[in-house]
Design a protein around this motif. Structure first.
Motif: not given
Ligand code: R5P
Length: 293
Positions: A94, A127, A129, A167-168, A191, A193, A218-226
């Protein structure tokens, strides 16, 4: 040439499926820490002249990286023919540019380090992007597989009247192809950030989808804030409770619990990272990729 599959600790479920799918030998090793925290690695299996596959998904990579490269170096010294690293979730993708002056572009550094220990890398939906291919940063051949058809299949089989939400804007291409295969309409969030845990989203034209089941993908759920920011919008718009689907469920800290609390009716991920939410099995995709090579 014989093939032998090693599971980096924690990857046993996926490694076993891959080994069985390839009818390969099971790699035996010991990996542990000394009391002072340093890593110990011992190969038990004979690997000489074999094609070695190491299955090591790389979420929370800093703890895993040093023991992993010790293992890879040990394999290299043990006269193997070829080392393939299967990392369904590939870390450090990322930070792919200097967002602020003075920042390290760690995706480049990580790729250079890892490339020195392997002959080939297989990963799922890295990722990418702001980069067009893995070859921009990896010095070894990389096989990139995509979970999109499996995500579509899961949606087709499990959700009635879905509307997909990406997500974006960067995700539009991916979301539109998942939506096409799932025979569903889609929307893309606007979106922004502002920080690691500060995300704001707006969702255009949701009102006409009140009778649909929103599926956030979404490709990644990390903090899940998105996803949580999107869930709040859906609540306000009095939409049905959304389902949240992530290819890679990284779930930092209590992100999974927070997502459920914020109103997700279900949270679904692939088994790129072992978690209770795993519903989408990547093993067949990885096995096919390995058979092709
Ligand atoms: C961002 O470009 C990715 O596609 C995800 O939207 C992002 O990694 C999600 O991150 P988080 O869960 O921390 O909001």
């Amino acid at each position: 040439m014989k093939t032998i599959v090693f599971s980096y600790p924690g990857n046993e479920l996926l490694a076993t499926k891959i080994r069985e799918g390839l009818a390969a030998d099971e790699g035996q090793l010991v990996m542990r820490h000394f009391p002072d925290g340093e890593s110990y690695v011992q190969l038990i299996s004979d690997v000489a002249d074999k094609a070695v596959i190491v299955v090591a998904t790389l979420h929370r990579p800093d703890d895993k990286f040093l023991p992993l490269v010790f293992l890879l170096q040990l394999l290299k010294e043990s006269h193997v023919k070829k080392i393939t690293l299967v990392s369904p979730y590939l870390a450090y993708m990322r930070q792919d540019k200097k967002f602020k002056a003075g920042e390290a572009v760690t995706s480049t550094y990580f790729a250079a380090l890892l490339s020195g220990f392997i002959d080939q890398l297989i990963t799922i939906d890295p990722h990418l992007h702001r980069r067009s291919s893995m070859a921009e940063i990896y010095a070894v051949p990389c096989i990139v597989e995509h979970a999109a058809p499996l995500v579509s299949e899961w949606i087709r089989n499990s959700v009635i009247a879905p509307v997909l939400i990406g997500p974006d804007s960067e995700s539009e291409q991916w979301v539109s192809s998942v939506a096409k295969d799932a025979n569903a309409p889609y929307l893309v969030l606007d979106k922004q950030r502002m920080g690691d845990r500060e995300v704001s989203v707006s969702i255009p034209n949701v009102a006409k989808f009140k009778s649909y089941t929103p599926v956030l993908i979404d490709d990644i759920i990390s903090t899940a804030r998105t996803m949580i920011a999107a869930l709040q919008h859906f609540k306000k718009a009095e939409m049905q409770k959304p389902i949240c689907v992530g290819v890679h469920g990284v779930f930092s800290g209590s992100a999974f619990e927070e997502l459920v609390e914020a109103g997700a009716s279900r949270v679904v991920t692939s088994n790129s990272i072992p978690h209770a939410s795993n519903q989408i099995d990547l093993a067949p995709l990885i096995i096919k990729a390995l058979q092709r090579t």
